[in-house]
Write an enzyme that holds these catalytic residues in place. Sequence first.
Site, mmCIF file in Angstrom:
data_model
loop_
_atom_site.group_PDB
_atom_site.id
_atom_site.type_symbol
_atom_site.label_atom_id
_atom_site.label_comp_id
_atom_site.label_asym_id
_atom_site.label_seq_id
_atom_site.Cartn_x
_atom_site.Cartn_y
_atom_site.Cartn_z
ATOM 1 N N CYS A 167 14.033 30.724 -20.202
ATOM 2 C CA CYS A 167 15.327 31.362 -20.487
ATOM 3 C C CYS A 167 16.402 30.312 -20.739
ATOM 4 C CB CYS A 167 15.746 32.296 -19.357
ATOM 5 S SG CYS A 167 16.235 31.454 -17.851
ATOM 6 N N CYS B 22 18.217 29.054 -17.628
ATOM 7 C CA CYS B 22 17.425 28.069 -16.878
ATOM 8 C C CYS B 22 17.523 26.704 -17.554
ATOM 9 C CB CYS B 22 15.956 28.487 -16.822
ATOM 10 S SG CYS B 22 15.717 30.152 -16.195
ATOM 11 N N ASP C 27 17.337 23.619 -60.663
ATOM 12 C CA ASP C 27 17.177 22.512 -61.599
ATOM 13 C C ASP C 27 15.982 22.864 -62.483
ATOM 14 O OD1 ASP C 27 17.290 19.858 -62.713
ATOM 15 O OD2 ASP C 27 15.537 19.407 -61.474
#
Length: 711
Positions: free
Chosen positions: A23, A26, A402
Site C-alpha cells: 500500500c 506503508c 514524420d
Amino acid sequence: MAKPLEQWSEEEMKAYRIQGLSCTNCAATFENNVKELPDVQDAKVNFGASKLYVQGNTTIGELEKAGAFENLKIRDEREQKVERKPFWKQKENVNVYISTVILLLSWFLGKQYPEEQLPATIGYAASILIGGYSLFKTGLKNLSRLTFDMKTLMTIAVIGAAFIGEWGEGATVVILFSISEALERYSMDKARKSIETLMDIAPKEAWIRRGMEEMLIHVDDIQVGDIMMVKPGQKLAMDGIVMKGASTLNQAAITGESIPITKTVDDEVFAGTLNEEGFLEVKVTKRVEDTTLSKIIHLVEEAQAERAPSQAFVDTFAKYYTPAIVLLALFIAVLPPLLGGDWSAWIYQGLAVLVVGCPCALVVSTPVAVVTAIGNAARNGVLIKGGIYLEEAGHLKAIAFDKTGTLTKGIPAVTDVVPLGGNERKWLTITAAMEKGSQHPLASAIVRKAEEMGLNMDDVTIEEFQSITGKGIKAKVKNEMYYVGSPGLFEELHGSMDQDRKQGIAELQSQGKTVMVLGTEKEMLMFIAVADEIRKTSKEVIDTLNHRGIETIMLTGDNYRTATAIGKQIGVTNIEANLLPADKWNFVKELRDKHQRVAMVGDGVNDAPALAASTVGIAMGGVGTDTALETADIAFMSDDLKKLPYTIRLSRKALAIIKQNITFALAIKLVALLFVVPGWLTLWIAIIADMGATLLVTLNSLRLLTVKDAS
C-alpha cells in the site's frame, strides 16, 4: 533541501528491492523510517516497482527493522530473485489462520453456553491480539503521532468495539482486514510480475572466451570485449556485435515482434533474445547494467514511480478525506447521545464509520492500474515513461507523423522498371554495373534490384566512368557510351523529348517516385522509378486512427508533389511538406494550440524538437537507440507502427478503469455511510464494504493485463 532522485550520483545511491510492499501509505511510512536511520541522508521508495533508493550508509538488517511494521523483506538490487513461499504458506497469513480458528471456537462457545460468556470473550480477545498484532503496533504508533491512515482508523475501531463489549465483531473486523491486506499484497505482486518477467529474460551466466580460455561466468563479471559463445536454443546474456556465425534471433522479449530476425557478422544483438538456429560468437559491447534490457527495466521501473494526474488528485483528496472521516465518526459517536441517544449504539455507529471510511480502495485505485498497464506495455515492446504519458495517450486528439522512417521504411527501393525497347534484364544489368561505382543515394536501390533478379553485374566491364554533377553518370560499355540520370539530362543530350515519354515520366512522378533514365546520346532505353517504400502497416494504422476520431498529419521535408502522392496512398488527414526541423516544431506547437493534446511520432533523433513540443513524443525503433529512449515519452522498441493503436487502446482502457475505480470506491463508501441514518451500519457491513471495494478496484485494474497487441 534534499536533491531529487534523478540528481543522485551512482556513488551516493544504493538501490534495494522490497518484498511485501502492498500500500502507498506503508511505502510512505517505510520511506520516513529509513530516513531516520543513522548515516542515511535521504531515501526514496518507488511503490510501483517496489524499490528503495538510499543515499548514505546502512545495512539490510537496519532496513528490515525500518520495515518490520509491515514485515518487509529487503534484498540488494542485483541479488537473484528470491523464490517466494506459496501465498497460503506466507508467515503473515499464518496468524490469520490461527486467529480465524480461535474466533470460530469462541463463537461456538458463545452459542453453546450463552449464560457464560467469559470463555468466548477471552477467545475473541486472543483472536484480536494474534490477528491484529502488527495492525495495533503500527496503529498505536500512528495514533501517538496523530497520523491518521487506514491502520490508525482500524485500531481505533477494534479497540472501541472491545470497549463497548462487541468483542466478537472486533475480532471479525481484525480477521477480515488481515484477509483484505493479504489479498492486496497478492494482487500487487501479480501486477508487478510484468517487471519480474522482464528481469528473468536474460540468463545470469554465459560462456565466455578470453584469449584461449573458455569459462562459464556470472554476467556481473563479464567485461566489454569478451567473446560470448551462444549455442542454438540459448538466450543471449549480454549486448554485443556478431563476430562469427549466422542465425535467426527471436527478439520478441525486447521488441514485441514475434518474427525472428536474421543476424550475421557485424550485426548488433541484444541481451534477452533467443538464438534459434546457428552457433554465434558475439563480442560484448556493454556491461550488464548498460544493456538495452537493463535500460528498459530501469525506465519501466522509473515510469511506475511517476504519478499519473488522476493519482495526484486521489492522493490530495485522501489527505483531507481521512481526517474528515475521523471528525465525522467523532460527530456521530458524540452528538446524538448528547441529544438523548444511546451512547453505546452511537459509539458503535461511529466506529463503523471509521472502518467504512478507510481510504484503501481509493488510494490503490490508480497506482495498481498504472503499474499493470505500463508492465503490460513493456512486455509488448512499448516503453511508456510515466503515468502522465499513459493518461495523455488516451486523450490524444491529433497525431503528427514524420514521413521518412516512420510512415515509410526510409530505404529507397526500385518500384518500376519500364524498358522502352530491347531487353529489360540487359538494360538493368548495365545500369546496375554503372551505379556500383556511384555514390548517389539511389544507386544502392538499383544495385539491390539487380541482385534480387539474379543479374550478374560483375561480367559487365565499365570504362571511362564519370559523374555528371547534379545530373547523373556516364560510362562506356562495349565501346558504347551509356548515361544514367534525370530526365533533364536527356533533354539536354537530345535537345527535346517525345510527348509520350514526358507523360510517362510525369505519371510516375505524380505517384511520389523519383525517375531515372538509362540511354545513349541518341536514344532513351529504360525508365527506372525509385521511391521510399511505404510500410505495409502504415495505411491500416492511419485508417484505424482516423476511425477513432484522431486527426492524422504527415510532416516531411520532401517536395509537395511527392508528399501528396504518399499521403494520399496512406490516407492521412493532412499533409505538410517542405518542412525543416524548426518548421515541424512550429507546426506541432500550432497543433497543440488547436487540439491541446497532440502526439508526434518520429525516429527520436532529427525529430527531437518536434517530439519535445508535443504532449506525447513517440519514438519508433528504440531498440539499441539511446537517443530514442531518452528523448521520447513513449518508445516503440521495434519499427512496427501497429504498436500505436495498441498503445492508444491500452491508454484509453487504463483511463476508463481508473475512472471506474475512483467512482466505485467513493460510491460504495457513500452508500455504506447512508446506512448510518437509519442506524443500519454495522462493523460487519463496514469492513466488507471496505474490503470488497479494495479487492474489486484491484481486480478491475488487473484486467489491463488482458489488453493484447494485435500486431
